[in-house]
Design a protein around this motif. Structure first.
Motif, PDB file in Angstrom:
ATOM      1  N   GLN A 116      -3.637   5.946  -0.838  1.00 38.54           N
ATOM      2  CA  GLN A 116      -3.779   7.082  -0.330  1.00 38.54           C
ATOM      3  C   GLN A 116      -4.639   6.831   0.938  1.00 38.54           C
ATOM      4  O   GLN A 116      -5.540   6.171   1.075  1.00 38.54           O
ATOM      5  CB  GLN A 116      -4.801   7.900  -1.080  1.00 38.54           C
ATOM      6  CG  GLN A 116      -5.072   9.299  -0.728  1.00 38.54           C
ATOM      7  CD  GLN A 116      -5.676  10.032  -1.701  1.00 38.54           C
ATOM      8  OE1 GLN A 116      -5.896   9.889  -2.798  1.00 38.54           O
ATOM      9  NE2 GLN A 116      -6.454  11.322  -1.274  1.00 38.54           N
ATOM     10  N   SER A 117      -4.248   7.413   1.852  1.00 36.23           N
ATOM     11  CA  SER A 117      -4.931   7.508   3.328  1.00 36.23           C
ATOM     12  C   SER A 117      -6.223   8.165   3.442  1.00 36.23           C
ATOM     13  O   SER A 117      -6.066   9.151   2.605  1.00 36.23           O
ATOM     14  CB  SER A 117      -4.023   7.576   4.457  1.00 36.23           C
ATOM     15  OG  SER A 117      -2.905   6.626   4.606  1.00 36.23           O
TER      16      SER A 117
ATOM     17  N   GLN B  61      -9.677   1.642   9.558  1.00 35.79           N
ATOM     18  CA  GLN B  61      -9.474   2.428  10.669  1.00 35.79           C
ATOM     19  C   GLN B  61     -10.773   3.254  11.134  1.00 35.79           C
ATOM     20  O   GLN B  61     -11.137   3.727  12.166  1.00 35.79           O
ATOM     21  CB  GLN B  61      -8.444   3.494  10.809  1.00 35.79           C
ATOM     22  CG  GLN B  61      -7.349   2.968  10.645  1.00 35.79           C
ATOM     23  CD  GLN B  61      -6.838   2.289  12.075  1.00 35.79           C
ATOM     24  OE1 GLN B  61      -6.688   0.958  12.143  1.00 35.79           O
ATOM     25  NE2 GLN B  61      -6.562   3.107  12.957  1.00 35.79           N
TER      26      GLN B  61
ATOM     27  N   GLU C  58       0.825  -1.187   0.101  1.00 33.47           N
ATOM     28  CA  GLU C  58       0.109   0.095  -0.109  1.00 33.47           C
ATOM     29  C   GLU C  58       0.879   1.136  -0.066  1.00 33.47           C
ATOM     30  O   GLU C  58       0.462   2.307   0.238  1.00 33.47           O
ATOM     31  CB  GLU C  58      -0.967   0.072   1.339  1.00 33.47           C
ATOM     32  CG  GLU C  58      -1.837  -1.375   1.132  1.00 33.47           C
ATOM     33  CD  GLU C  58      -2.892  -0.990   2.330  1.00 33.47           C
ATOM     34  OE1 GLU C  58      -2.876  -0.242   3.018  1.00 33.47           O
ATOM     35  OE2 GLU C  58      -4.244  -1.243   1.859  1.00 33.47           O
TER      36      GLU C  58
ATOM     37  N   SER D 191      -5.856   3.243   0.796  1.00 32.59           N
ATOM     38  CA  SER D 191      -5.154   2.576   1.481  1.00 32.59           C
ATOM     39  C   SER D 191      -6.361   1.633   2.293  1.00 32.59           C
ATOM     40  O   SER D 191      -7.047   2.234   3.029  1.00 32.59           O
ATOM     41  CB  SER D 191      -4.384   2.942   2.387  1.00 32.59           C
ATOM     42  OG  SER D 191      -3.856   2.131   3.769  1.00 32.59           O
TER      43      SER D 191
ATOM     44  N   SER E 146      -6.006   1.818   6.005  1.00 29.82           N
ATOM     45  CA  SER E 146      -6.643   3.198   6.538  1.00 29.82           C
ATOM     46  C   SER E 146      -7.974   3.509   6.551  1.00 29.82           C
ATOM     47  O   SER E 146      -8.389   3.843   7.568  1.00 29.82           O
ATOM     48  CB  SER E 146      -5.907   4.295   5.397  1.00 29.82           C
ATOM     49  OG  SER E 146      -6.724   5.339   5.851  1.00 29.82           O
TER      50      SER E 146
END
Length: 533
Positions: free
Chosen positions: A316-317, A400, A312, A394, A397
């Motif tokens: 992009q987070s 989360q 990853e 990502s 991410s």
């Protein structure tokens, strides 16, 4: 992953192990030389010298026995460090692969990697590496000692040893193949036993518990066949090499006798030369086996190396959802199917709103949720998160901010507290709020040690509804603001399910997407949209 990488990682410990092996090998040489000198002394009727060399031999042998203890203990210390490092790397790679790749193999196969395969590396790799080091040190010390008697002895020993080194190559390819087949049979045994034992409940109710025995015996017989094949090859190879080793030892005894007859060495030296040469040949024989075993561990490492962690690096987070998740022209076909389970799906899930997915079984509701949760990746169409394409995100991410709650959440063999916090720190207020919102207060009050009560493997001492509440509490305490429920309250009674679902639909900070077959009116009227698939 290769064995040499781990040996290098623990190079300090291995250097100390080399010193231990060196000291360990000094004493047999001293003992053999003393024995020869004692025989020469008594042959010349020099009694004081005879007892002197016998005493030296006794002291050397005593020290050798003490070094056996030191060597065994320290070798096990280093071996366990390497074993732990290998297991850490395997599980580290597994923890970084995506959902689909992980589930290409059964859990039992991964268990076999961490137990059977690591044990194979231990016995056929690490142990044999130290045997190789031990062998070369033995050859070095005994070879130097032989040179002091006559240079011709060293020349003959080296020539015969060169032949011994080449002999194992005859069976190497067959042994590598047999070793790989044996590790695969080990995986199948672990997988079949796990599958049979976890199926105890349905087999019990169908009076078919004997299937556990049948599955285990069938898998065990398959493993036994591979092990017998491997042992037969090892036996053939062992007999082949040992025959030449003993032949060369007898030849050296004859050569030493010839040197005594020529007056080049003394009569007592015949014992020493024979013993030292035997140590050299024995070491070369052991090296042949050890080198073969070392090669058989490479296919095991090749399996581990086939696990490719999710990359990853260029992904992009994302932060918490602000606008919404857009689904356009979505279709998905499972790898073992020729027909899509769903196609041409267009949905919008706006931040803070509440949604239900309804429809007949097998139409793709759970599949859609799995795609949105980042579990299934090979879909067709386009999904965006706050305008960012899912393919560029990502997934770590994304997770989360997301809680996925299904019908059968997993509960660890740990306390209720650790099952909710998963080892992270939360204040007591946060913990009590999560317990209250997930309707766990009553359960905690009735447990013998409260929130610190130990739970059985997969929550066997809990009801299905209690396991679902614990899984919900995990997500709530972590502050995830997107909750996806795949029949996540199905194991609860109506009153408890209503209480939890009402708490979620009334929470303005949560984006809720729920799959259900029983959408109750009191919940439906509080939803923003009900999508039918």
């Amino acid at each position: 992953m290769q064995l040499k990488n781990y040996l290098h990682r623990f190079r300090r410990e291995n250097f100390l192990m080399l010193l231990v092996i060196g000291i360990y090998n000094v004493f047999p040489v001293v003992s053999n030389i003393s024995e020869g000198n004692a025989l020469t002394a008594i042959a010349h009727l020099r009694l004081p010298q005879f007892f002197k060399y016998v005493s030296i031999q006794l002291a050397a042998y005593t020290a050798y026995c003490l070094m056996i203890i030191v060597k065994k203990r320290y070798q096990e210390i280093v071996t366990q460090k390497i074993d732990t490092a290998i297991r850490s790397d395997i599980t580290g790679n597994l923890s970084r692969i995506n959902y689909q790749d992980y589930h290409e193999k059964d859990d039992g196969i991964y268990v076999s990697w961490l137990t059977n395969d690591v044990n194979t590396i231990n016995t056929q790799g690490i142990t044999e590496f130290y045997a190789v080091v031990d062998g070369w040190v033995t050859i070095l010390f005994n070879g130097i000692s032989l040179a002091f008697y006559h240079y011709s002895i060293v020349i003959v020993v080296l020539a015969l040893s060169g032949i011994l080194i080449e002999l194992p190559k005859v069976f190497r390819k067959q042994l590598n193949t047999a070793s790989l087949q044996m590790t695969k049979a080990n995986e199948q045994l672990t997988s079949r036993i796990t599958d049979a034992l976890e199926g105890f409940d349905p087999l019990f109710m169908l009076n078919m518990r004997k299937n556990i025995q049948k599955q285990t015996v069938a898998a065990s017989n398959s493993l036994a066949k591979q092990k017998i094949s491997f042992a037969s090859l090892m036996g053939l190879n062992s007999a082949f090499i040992n025959f030449f080793s003993v032949l060369f030892q007898i030849g050296m005894l004859g050569f030493a006798g010839w040197l005594v007859w020529r007056g080049i060495i003394q009569v007592g030296s015949i014992i020493t030369v024979s013993a030292l040469a035997s140590q050299v040949f024995g070491s070369f024989t052991a090296l042949s086996f050890s080198n073969m075993d070392l090669h058989t561990t490479q296919p095991v490492f090749d399996k581990f190396n086939a696990v490719k962690p999710e990359n990853e690096q260029d992904k992009q987070s994302v932060s918490a959802l602000t606008t919404g998740i857009q689904v356009a022209q979505l279709a998905y076909t499972y790898p073992d199917s020729d027909h899509p389970i769903m196609e041409n799906i267009h949905f919008l899930f706006e931040q803070g709103k509440k949604y239900a997915l309804v429809g007949d079984s097998g139409k793709g509701k759970s599949t859609l949720l799995n795609i949105l949760a980042g579990k299934l990746l090979n879909y067709q169409g386009r999904i965006t998160y706050d305008g960012i394409d899912y393919q560029k995100l990502s997934m770590q991410s994304l997770r989360q901010h997301l809680l996925y709650l299904d019908q059968t959440p997993y509960v660890f063999n740990d306390t209720v507290r650790n099952n909710i916090t998963l080892g992270n720190y939360y204040s007591e207020d946060q913990l009590h709020r999560a317990l209250h919102d997930s309707q766990l207060d009553d359960l905690i009050n009735h447990l013998p040690q409260g929130i610190d009560t130990m739970l059985d493997h997969n929550g066997r001492n809990l009801s299905g509804g209690q396991r679902q509440r614990i899984a919900l509490a995990r997500g709530l305490i972590s502050g995830r603001n997107i909750i996806m429920m795949d029949k996540g309250t199905s194991a609860l009674d109506n009153k408890s399910a209503d209480a939890i679902e009402l708490a979620l639909v009334n929470n303005p900070n949560i984006t809720l997407i729920m799959v259900t077959h029983h959408l109750r009116p009191e919940i439906q009227k509080r939803l923003d949209v009900v999508y039918t698939i």
